[in-house]
Design a protein around this motif. Sequence first.
Motif, short mmCIF file in Angstrom:
data_model
loop_
_atom_site.label_atom_id
_atom_site.label_comp_id
_atom_site.label_asym_id
_atom_site.label_seq_id
_atom_site.Cartn_x
_atom_site.Cartn_y
_atom_site.Cartn_z
N LEU A 190 0.83 -1.21 0.00
CA LEU A 190 0.00 0.00 0.00
C LEU A 190 0.86 1.26 0.00
N GLY A 191 2.01 1.19 0.70
CA GLY A 191 2.93 2.33 0.73
C GLY A 191 3.56 2.61 -0.63
N ILE A 192 3.82 1.54 -1.40
CA ILE A 192 4.38 1.71 -2.76
C ILE A 192 3.34 2.39 -3.66
N ASP A 200 0.80 4.41 -2.70
CA ASP A 200 0.37 5.74 -2.24
C ASP A 200 1.50 6.44 -1.49
N PRO A 201 2.17 7.41 -2.12
CA PRO A 201 3.30 8.08 -1.47
C PRO A 201 2.92 8.93 -0.26
N THR A 202 1.61 9.22 -0.07
CA THR A 202 1.21 10.00 1.12
C THR A 202 0.83 9.09 2.28
N PHE A 203 0.95 7.78 2.08
CA PHE A 203 0.70 6.82 3.15
C PHE A 203 2.05 6.28 3.63
N LEU A 232 3.09 2.41 13.27
CA LEU A 232 2.22 3.56 13.03
C LEU A 232 1.99 3.70 11.53
N ILE A 233 0.74 3.96 11.15
CA ILE A 233 0.45 4.28 9.75
C ILE A 233 -0.04 5.73 9.71
N LEU A 244 -7.12 7.10 6.07
CA LEU A 244 -6.71 5.92 6.86
C LEU A 244 -7.85 4.91 6.97
N GLU A 245 -9.09 5.40 7.00
CA GLU A 245 -10.24 4.49 7.05
C GLU A 245 -10.28 3.60 5.79
N ILE A 246 -9.99 4.21 4.64
CA ILE A 246 -9.98 3.46 3.38
C ILE A 246 -8.83 2.45 3.38
N ILE A 247 -7.65 2.86 3.87
CA ILE A 247 -6.49 1.96 3.94
C ILE A 247 -6.83 0.73 4.78
#
Length: 699
Positions: A434-436, A438-441, A453-454, A462-465
């Motif tokens: 998910l981090g790859i 979305d660069p803002t996550f 921590l996310i 964050l709810e969607i993640i």
Amino acid sequence: MALKKTELSAFRNIGIMAHIDAGKTTTTERILYYTGKIHKIGEVHEGSATMDWMIQEQERGITITSAAITCFWKNHRINIIDTPGHVDFTVEVERSLRVLDGAIAVFDAVHGVEPQSETVWRQANKYRVARLAFINKLDRVGADFQASVDSIRERLSANPLIFQLPIGREENFIGMVDLISRKAMVWHDDDESKGQKFELSAIPADMVDDVELAREHLIETVAGTDEALTLKYLEGEPITDEELWAAARQATISFKFVPVFCGSAFKNKGIQPLLDAVVALLPSPLDLPDVEGLSADDKEVVIKRKRLVEEPMSGLVFKIVSDPFVGQLAYVRLYSGSIEVGTTVYNARTHKRERVAKILTMHANQREEVPQASAGEIVAVAGLKLVATGDTICDQKSPIRYESVQFPAPVIAVAIEPKSAAESDKLGKSLERLGIEDPTFLVSQDAETGQTLISGMGELHLEIIIDRLKREFKVDANVGAPQVSYRESIAGHASAEELFERETGGLHQYAAVRIEVSSLEGDEAQGGLIFENKAPIHEVPAAFLKGVRTGLEESMQAGPIAGFPVIGVKAVLRGGAFQENVSDEIAFKIAAAQAMRAALRKAQPRLLEPVMAIEVLVPDNYLSNIITDLNSRHARVNNVTVRGHLQVVEAAAPLAEMFGYSTQLRSISQGRATYTMRFSHYDPVSKQTLERITGGYSS
């Protein structure tokens, strides 16, 4: 069905951008229907829109991820990216606009320019993207075409130029008059063709004067952008429709004005003329300047490349997606040359070569394999393992590196842990994927507690993640309460001098550094380190400056108050000392880091918190409830204005006070108020917050 080949001059790479609920996805859905891409119109409120294919989008009725699709209109190939309107997903807009040539900005005719409209407009300005404005929802109660146009001028500092006037208002809206052709276009609500058919007729009698006045203004404005037409206009010679469209195209591409069109996407009115305008006014890749990049070997050397198939291959990776069937997909905008399946491409950032396994044209979440792609196209490439968002892929014989995409820092974090020890590895791998994408996550470890921590751009992000973790990756996790991403800074100035000297295993290291730090003002106070070298070269040679800067930057990762990143600091290197054959870059890095930490402690350190800009739209009778609640959240109400039949409350509040606001807002307004919230800036925390976080820290 394979896509037909199109001349580059007939390409239109466009985005649909707007505030949430202005009708972007509905507009896109109609475009796909009238171009024959789909045969049944999907609706956002039914969860059946083609572009909102994620289950999370369908459930919430919002766009979360930008979706790409290709359609054809009058022998032109239109590559469309439908972008989100919610501020938490503004990164999707940012990276889409980075690679697009034009855009349709959709505005709600009831509300005109809204907060996220301003954000996406600024992003489009940043990347020099030509735009059309589409005033949507003219059938709604309270719709006001002229007020919406005025809001574009006033709130966006743009120069809107009306190309159509609406016929009728609110429920009586039936079509529009094209000012250039002087033809009225009328749609009938009972038409079984769902808006595919419309009548061309004479201008309604009560609109003739308004149309002539608006047309004269249009001709005068367009003629004023072209020397030959200016001469014809001043001499009273007739100007043909073809001449007007050609000059308007050049003026739109060169940002002299923003053409304004109108309609109601939901009621199937006005989309075909909008498509005509996309073809007539927005640029093809050939209309734009040569694309600029830097040499992959020397970052100071600027390289220009023509946007042609004959040039060496180059493209920008603007998005990474984990596809359950194909694996990792890299979305690429090809600026020059062409790529084929099986060939290798060169990554200008990693200096690695990778093989292209598949090339796919994307149709939302559907895909079609193609053997090759060329300049002007937006495609997904499978097989690139080491690629990241913002990377340039190119021909190794002619390397180039394009400017990457800049992303905002996350402002909110939550602790997350697997529900069972057996799922720990699975959670780690899922978060990495998910981090790859979305660069803002961001994923990090709390050094003190060992918690994972996310971090993201807001509660919804964050709810969607977390929802995706559960549904896509089949990982159940326990999630903690939201935490604010604080920052640290300084209020004063200070000096510090540090000597680093050690001998280990026969290796002697030596470096001395003298620095001065001070606080920054204005926009600079919200940014990172500004470094200035004023040290005599005989005290700190140029070879060691990189080490000094690296040491300063690394020491700003954790501030003296509570270990949060430091922002808004200027550091001046005043002097130092070195010894021949003993000093090295690492020694200067360590000395600079120690000096920085000492200086920050002495320069009146302060803790900062993210402050959010909030706009609430609320009916009159709930206004006092809203303001009372905002005051209880330590918000500062900056303005209350009227927009249509609603009151607009503009305020600023600490993020920590705004958790759970959407639920509370529904409760105190009986579900009739809506709001938007975006990060504004960092401000010093209150004394109570400082004591709560630090346990009574005092500088």
